[in-house]
Design an enzyme around this catalytic site. Structure first.
Site, PDB file in Angstrom:
ATOM      1  N   GLN A 341       0.236  -1.211  -0.030  1.00 12.25           N
ATOM      2  CA  GLN A 341      -0.353   0.396  -0.223  1.00 12.25           C
ATOM      3  C   GLN A 341       0.765   1.179  -0.275  1.00 12.25           C
ATOM      4  O   GLN A 341       2.447   1.313   0.147  1.00 12.25           O
ATOM      5  CB  GLN A 341      -0.549  -0.247   1.279  1.00 12.25           C
ATOM      6  CG  GLN A 341      -0.559   0.044   2.404  1.00 12.25           C
ATOM      7  CD  GLN A 341      -0.853  -0.844   3.320  1.00 12.25           C
ATOM      8  OE1 GLN A 341      -1.616  -1.440   3.310  1.00 12.25           O
ATOM      9  NE2 GLN A 341      -0.237  -0.674   4.807  1.00 12.25           N
ATOM     10  N   ASP A 376      -4.591   7.781   5.745  1.00 12.06           N
ATOM     11  CA  ASP A 376      -3.798   7.911   5.365  1.00 12.06           C
ATOM     12  C   ASP A 376      -3.586   6.879   3.849  1.00 12.06           C
ATOM     13  O   ASP A 376      -1.147   6.567   3.936  1.00 12.06           O
ATOM     14  CB  ASP A 376      -2.447   8.031   6.376  1.00 12.06           C
ATOM     15  CG  ASP A 376      -2.473   7.188   6.879  1.00 12.06           C
ATOM     16  OD1 ASP A 376      -3.753   6.344   6.859  1.00 12.06           O
ATOM     17  OD2 ASP A 376      -1.636   6.915   7.854  1.00 12.06           O
ATOM     18  N   ASP A 412       1.506  -7.655   5.046  1.00 11.42           N
ATOM     19  CA  ASP A 412       0.358  -6.896   5.782  1.00 11.42           C
ATOM     20  C   ASP A 412      -0.837  -7.860   4.613  1.00 11.42           C
ATOM     21  O   ASP A 412      -1.157  -6.804   3.850  1.00 11.42           O
ATOM     22  CB  ASP A 412       0.810  -5.307   5.636  1.00 11.42           C
ATOM     23  CG  ASP A 412      -0.215  -4.559   6.268  1.00 11.42           C
ATOM     24  OD1 ASP A 412      -0.877  -5.035   7.600  1.00 11.42           O
ATOM     25  OD2 ASP A 412      -1.068  -4.647   5.938  1.00 11.42           O
ATOM     26  N   GLU A 441      -0.362 -12.109   7.782  1.00  8.41           N
ATOM     27  CA  GLU A 441      -1.097 -11.412   8.407  1.00  8.41           C
ATOM     28  C   GLU A 441      -2.973 -11.374   7.718  1.00  8.41           C
ATOM     29  O   GLU A 441      -3.196  -9.962   7.377  1.00  8.41           O
ATOM     30  CB  GLU A 441      -0.593 -10.037   8.696  1.00  8.41           C
ATOM     31  CG  GLU A 441      -1.536  -9.084  10.198  1.00  8.41           C
ATOM     32  CD  GLU A 441      -2.072  -7.901  10.071  1.00  8.41           C
ATOM     33  OE1 GLU A 441      -3.261  -7.818  10.366  1.00  8.41           O
ATOM     34  OE2 GLU A 441      -2.440  -7.666   8.696  1.00  8.41           O
ATOM     35  N   LYS A 553       1.262   2.965  17.319  1.00  5.09           N
ATOM     36  CA  LYS A 553       1.078   2.638  15.510  1.00  5.09           C
ATOM     37  C   LYS A 553       1.659   4.618  15.220  1.00  5.09           C
ATOM     38  O   LYS A 553       2.149   4.807  14.421  1.00  5.09           O
ATOM     39  CB  LYS A 553      -0.338   2.230  15.521  1.00  5.09           C
ATOM     40  CG  LYS A 553      -0.632   0.718  15.430  1.00  5.09           C
ATOM     41  CD  LYS A 553      -2.249   0.439  15.094  1.00  5.09           C
ATOM     42  CE  LYS A 553      -2.179   1.138  13.843  1.00  5.09           C
ATOM     43  NZ  LYS A 553      -3.754   0.637  13.359  1.00  5.09           N
ATOM     44  N   TYR A 554       0.455   5.391  16.248  1.00  7.48           N
ATOM     45  CA  TYR A 554       0.527   6.456  15.946  1.00  7.48           C
ATOM     46  C   TYR A 554       1.493   7.533  16.863  1.00  7.48           C
ATOM     47  O   TYR A 554       1.890   8.527  16.276  1.00  7.48           O
ATOM     48  CB  TYR A 554      -0.185   7.151  15.846  1.00  7.48           C
ATOM     49  CG  TYR A 554      -1.491   6.119  15.513  1.00  7.48           C
ATOM     50  CD1 TYR A 554      -1.788   5.989  14.178  1.00  7.48           C
ATOM     51  CD2 TYR A 554      -2.747   5.143  16.405  1.00  7.48           C
ATOM     52  CE1 TYR A 554      -2.865   5.180  13.339  1.00  7.48           C
ATOM     53  CE2 TYR A 554      -2.839   4.819  15.433  1.00  7.48           C
ATOM     54  CZ  TYR A 554      -3.864   4.825  14.047  1.00  7.48           C
ATOM     55  OH  TYR A 554      -4.095   4.101  13.647  1.00  7.48           O
TER      56      TYR A 554
END
Length: 682
Positions: A341, A376, A412, A441, A553-554
């Site tokens: 991605q 995003d 992913d 995953e 994660k952020y």
């Protein structure tokens, strides 16, 4: 003969005369045409392992056994013989092992795989006229019948072998020929006709006239051993810095000894690539990111590069190579995230706009998995007309990192990409780099998860994260270890991930953290945790969601990497036990044990070759002492009741002597909520 022809034409079969007195049937089955000799009497069906009619290979690792079963039968009462023929893809000669009849036309054989890559195997069955003769003459002799003619009839089977056997065997067979013709030595002749020595020669040199060969050559793909046995530890490299500083690959060096000491052999890094700046996410997935926010590392790519580049804040490519080698010195491999991605300002978006779906307003639809939204991230369009160039570029990403030193990829969301791409890409990688392991995953529908495994994924995430009760766990383990999927679906159990803060752990109850870890590590031979979140017992959720509040994660986290907890000590001990006991090196060698308490799960793991036998008993109730009577599967150890068993609890060091099939256990969750017994036969 006319009726004979019309019979087969009426069911869309064609009869073809290939040679005088040799009738063969050309049978059309979809696009395949099979030739069956008219005299072939043996039927072979219900073959296992056969995945989707032989379309996909079964899976094994080097040194494992492939157990082959089939229903094999024929008309009449003649003796049947069958063999499995097998070879590695790079070998020319077939090796052969005999089948054993289990009764009711069920047969079993096996072979050992010793090299990586593809193995082929096929099944052959035939009427064994020599053994049929010996079987029938035995029944007649036992019935006191006179069998002088039968002895003469058996000479044809002896004479046909004399030129094929060893000199000593040939001398013995010639002796039998003379003996069977000598009517004055009748009693000696019938004794020899029934001799085990003669049967051994018949079995050693089978006469394969009119052999039926199963109409498919089946395959097995063989991986290196780590595909079956591994312990994964996931952490974010950017959270290894001190005093709020962005961590680097060099900072990771001080973390590696701790992870190695805990017994992990695989470290998984979330994406290490440049992070997109357009629509960058703030803390807690906020759409309003401040300049200081680091964003989600799964939003891959910006003006600094894409999937073949490294986020500058983490260090250089040389730093990464150095870290790979440093991990290897501790017996650890790094697994990279392969996430197909792009962020909106990934170089691909400008260079290859045809690889994305554009909307009428000139924007690209961002990724979604309702109710989750990923503003995003832009999904890649696998339906593009330029798919060949797309596929080649995505494959080149894998080759690039493999050549850097990576041999494991956690992929992913593979279920949101083309199945055909995965089948091709994994195959292309394996041709050149057979050591590479792919972890899927994909927390999605069962058939999709299984299809990805069939297409070549080495390991797979599972539903273990949401299987909590004894019934759920028992049903799921039965499905994984007894169903068809056991031949190709290798589970990897994770009690948590950065994406999943499961409801069962959101209370922060330490006992639950311990039991969920313990079962992941002992039910499955492959497992992983997201740390140090797990061993530190981090559990605060976003209310009503299976997500961590203030998710890593952020944002960058400051962890106390030196802190030890009961959970970290348990992890260290269990990983040591796993390595030392071969019973934990497989998943399918599991037998659920009966126990009269729905709050206790008991299961047996075994390795017959090393005589390594393990009994695990788990209290699923984190608040109350639970007890019950557990049934030990004595038959799996080849013993009967009354045989003394030394039950050595490898977690506490305590030892007990059990002499019965049913034994009492009691588990206090505030002490140790499980037993891990190594059974020592006395």
């Amino acid at each position: 003969m006319g009726a004979f022809f019309s019979c087969f034409s009426s069911i869309n079969k064609k009869l073809c005369i290939l040679a005088p007195q040799k009738l063969s049937f050309l049978i059309e089955t979809n696009t395949k045409v099979h030739i069956l000799m008219a005299q072939n009497r043996v039927i072979i069906e219900n073959v296992q392992p056969e995945i989707d009619g032989g379309k996909y290979p079964a899976k094994r690792v080097v040194g494992q056994i492939v157990k082959v079963t089939a229903d094999i039968f024929a008309d009449g009462h003649d003796v049947i013989a069958a063999e499995v023929a097998y070879k590695h893809e790079k070998e020319k000669a077939w090796k052969r092992n005999s089948f054993t009849h289990l009764g009711n036309d069920a047969w079993v054989s096996e072979f050992k795989v010793e090299k990586q890559g593809y193995y082929e195997f096929k099944i052959e069955g035939w009427i064994d006229h020599a053994l049929t003769w010996q079987h029938n003459i035995e029944r007649k002799i036992n019935d006191k019948q006179f069998v002088n003619i039968e002895l003469l009839d058996g000479i044809q089977y002896l004479e046909s072998l004399i030129e094929k056997v060893t000199k000593a065997e040939g001398k013995y067979l010639q002796h039998l020929v003379d003996l069977f013709r000598d009517s004055e030595k009748y009693h000696e002749a019938i004794k020899e006709a029934l001799s085990p020595q003669l049967r051994e020669i018949f079995e050693k040199y089978p006469q394969r006239k009119f052999t039926t060969t199963y109409d498919k050559v089946l395959r097995v793909y063989v991986d290196r051993k780590k595909a079956l046995f591994s312990a994964w530890y996931e952490f974010f490299p950017r959270s290894t810095g001190e005093h709020g500083r962005h961590g680097t690959f060099k900072d990771c060096h001080k973390i590696i000894p701790r992870i190695a000491a805990m017994g992990f052999d695989t470290i998984y890094f979330p994406p290490i690539h440049p992070i997109g700046s357009d629509f960058k996410k703030g803390k807690n997935n906020s759409l309003n990111a401040s300049p200081e926010d680091v964003g989600s590392c799964w939003a891959i790519g910006n003006v600094e590069g894409g999937h073949k580049d490294i986020l500058p804040a983490l260090g250089t490519l040389e730093d990464f190579k150095e870290l790979i080698k440093y991990c290897e010195s501790y017996g650890i491999e790094i697994a990279m995230d392969y996430a197909l991605q792009c962020s909106p300002n990934h170089p691909y978006v400008k260079q290859y706009p045809q690889w994305f779906k554009w909307r009428p307003d000139g924007t690209v639809q961002y990724a979604e998995n309702p109710p989750k939204k990923y503003q995003d991230i832009l999904p890649i369009n696998f339906e593009t007309d330029d798919w060949k160039n797309l596929w080649n570029e995505l494959l080149s990403i894998l080759f690039y990192w493999i050549e850097v030193g990576i041999k494991i990829f956690r992929v992913d969301n593979p279920h949101t990409k083309s199945f055909r791409f995965w089948e091709w890409a994994i195959s292309e990688v394996k041709k050149k780099y057979p050591d590479v392991i792919f972890l899927s995953e994909a927390f999605t529908r069962p058939k999709v998860m299984h299809m990805l495994a069939k297409l070549g994924f080495t390991q797979s995430y599972t539903y273990y994260t949401w299987r909590n009760t004894k019934y759920e766990l028992s049903q799921y383990m039965t499905e994984l270890t007894k169903g068809e999927g056991k031949e190709y679906f290798r589970p990897n159990f994770w009690p948590n991930t950065p994406d999943i803060n499961p409801y069962i752990l959101q209370s922060g109850n330490e006992t639950l953290f311990m039991t969920r870890y313990f079962m992941a590590a002992t039910l499955s031979s492959n497992y992983g945790i997201y740390g140090p979140v797990y061993e530190l017992g981090i559990h605060t959720p976003i209310p009503g969601k299976e997500e961590y509040l203030d998710s890593e994660k952020y944002e960058i986290k400051q962890w106390d990497w030196d802190k030890k907890t009961r959970i970290s000590e348990l992890i260290t001990l269990v990983n040591k036990i796993r390595k030392e006991n071969p019973a934990f090196h497989d998943t399918n060698n599991l037998e659920l044990c009966r126990i009269d308490n729905d709050q206790i799960l008991a299961y047996f793991k075994y390795d017959h070759e090393s005589q390594n036998y393990i009994l695990c008993v788990v209290n699923l109730d984190p608040y109350n002492t639970q007890s019950g009577w557990v049934q030990v599967p004595l038959y799996l150890m080849g013993i009967s009741e009354g045989h003394q068993l030394c039950m050595h609890d490898l977690l506490t060091g305590n030892k007990y002597i059990w002499e019965r099939e049913w034994n009492y256990v009691e588990l206090n969750p505030r002490y140790v909520p499980f037993h891990l017994f190594k059974i020592e036969l006395r």
